[in-house]
Write an enzyme that holds these catalytic residues in place. Structure first.
Site, PDB file in Angstrom:
ATOM      1  N   SER A   1       0.823  -1.322  -0.145  1.00 26.47           N
ATOM      2  CA  SER A   1      -0.210  -0.135   0.221  1.00 26.47           C
ATOM      3  C   SER A   1       0.919   1.136   0.146  1.00 26.47           C
ATOM      4  CB  SER A   1      -1.040  -0.113   1.217  1.00 26.47           C
ATOM      5  OG  SER A   1      -2.184   0.817   1.037  1.00 26.47           O
TER       6      SER A   1
ATOM      7  N   GLU B   1      -9.957  -4.942  -5.372  1.00 24.22           N
ATOM      8  CA  GLU B   1      -9.357  -3.502  -4.773  1.00 24.22           C
ATOM      9  C   GLU B   1      -9.308  -2.313  -5.831  1.00 24.22           C
ATOM     10  OE1 GLU B   1      -5.144  -3.241  -3.544  1.00 24.22           O
ATOM     11  OE2 GLU B   1      -4.829  -5.163  -3.822  1.00 24.22           O
TER      12      GLU B   1
ATOM     13  N   HIS C   1      -7.524  -5.838  -0.912  1.00 33.13           N
ATOM     14  CA  HIS C   1      -6.520  -4.980  -0.752  1.00 33.13           C
ATOM     15  C   HIS C   1      -5.566  -5.572   0.465  1.00 33.13           C
ATOM     16  CE1 HIS C   1      -3.922  -1.550  -0.473  1.00 33.13           C
ATOM     17  NE2 HIS C   1      -4.091  -1.287   0.831  1.00 33.13           N
TER      18      HIS C   1
END
Length: 288
Positions: free
Chosen positions: A139, A230, A260
């Site tokens: 991320s 995602e 995610h």
């Protein structure tokens, strides 16, 4: 697990919940994830920042991973990603250094990036071989990985052997985010707040914040993982296309049905464990 993430994590990851509350909640809900067997965990430091060091038994002597956790630059810690990092250590055979970099809004840009670069440089100064070292993250940690590699390349410093990016958040403006309900964890409104906290008042389209608009030639090979469900799927695909066009080898894995950073559920969800095993294998192949 998808329902758990949507029911317990997504509601808290909203723009109306203060980061300190989100941090405490994430620490709580991730504490149940089992660590990988056969991995020693000890505290450490790099460049003045706390780390957790995961050493597999047996491991590949000299193989090293510097791992940058996700959390929108505002939440997340070595504690929240401890389990994922142990499974990555076990799968790759490398010693994983999980960095607790400084978080926004208390420490906005460039604090987290500076911590990443300083930690990598200290690893090398302590004897790590860049040819057997990986930079990896998920991320927002993926943004740190890619941006740090670009900085190192531009300064002519030794580059790691491979980059690992899991569900990377690379377009801080979210120019291709789909509908709000499509992601089990992330909401565009929260990501926008995170970006504003991370770089208050900055032009997020500027090259310093937009690695997808930067020349990627000369970067190390990449292993990129992303879930099919995602909102950051376009970021991973755009990275793979741009890097390949620039001559950078890219292994892109799209995990159908996963959300995610589903890798964080390794040890609890078979598909997540499989994904981390594949990530470790992809990185480890470049560290031998």
């Amino acid at each position: 697990m998808r329902a758990v993430v949507r029911g317990l994590v997504r509601p808290v990851l909203g723009p109306g919940v203060p980061p300190p509350v989100q941090r405490r909640w994430l620490d709580l809900v991730t504490g149940m994830t089992p660590l990988a067997a056969g991995v020693d965990v000890r505290p450490g430091t790099l460049a003045g920042r706390p780390t957790e060091v995961m050493t597999p038994r047996p491991g590949r002597t000299g193989a090293t991973v510097l791992y940058l956790h996700g959390g929108g630059f505002t939440i997340g810690s070595a504690r929240t990603h401890r389990a994922l990092a142990t499974h990555l250590a076990a799968a790759s055979g490398a010693t994983v250094h999980l960095l607790d970099y400084r978080l926004a809004p208390e420490h906005p840009f460039p604090a987290a990036l500076d911590d990443t670069l300083d930690a990598y440089r200290q690893l090398l100064a302590a004897g790590a071989d860049p040819a057997r070292t990986a930079l990896a993250g998920d991320s927002a940690g993926g943004w740190l990985v890619l941006t740090a590699a670009i900085r190192l390349r531009d300064k002519g410093e030794p580059l790691p052997a491979v980059l690992g990016l899991v569900s990377p958040w690379l377009d801080l403006l979210g120019t291709e985010w789909p509908a709000d309900r499509s992601d089990a964890m992330l909401r565009p409104s929260w990501l926008r707040r995170c970006a504003a906290d991370f770089a208050p008042g900055a032009d997020l389209a500027a090259p310093a914040f937009a690695p997808l608009t930067t020349e990627l030639g000369g970067l190390p090979p990449m292993v990129v993982h992303v879930g099919s469900e995602e909102i950051l799927l376009p970021d991973a695909v755009r990275l793979a296309l741009a890097a390949r066009a620039a001559g950078v080898p890219v292994e892109l894995r799209r995990w159908d049905g996963l959300w995610h950073v589903a890798h964080a559920s390794a040890g609890m969800v078979a598909a997540s464990t499989t994904a981390v095993t594949a990530l470790g294998a992809g990185l480890g192949a470049r560290l031998s």
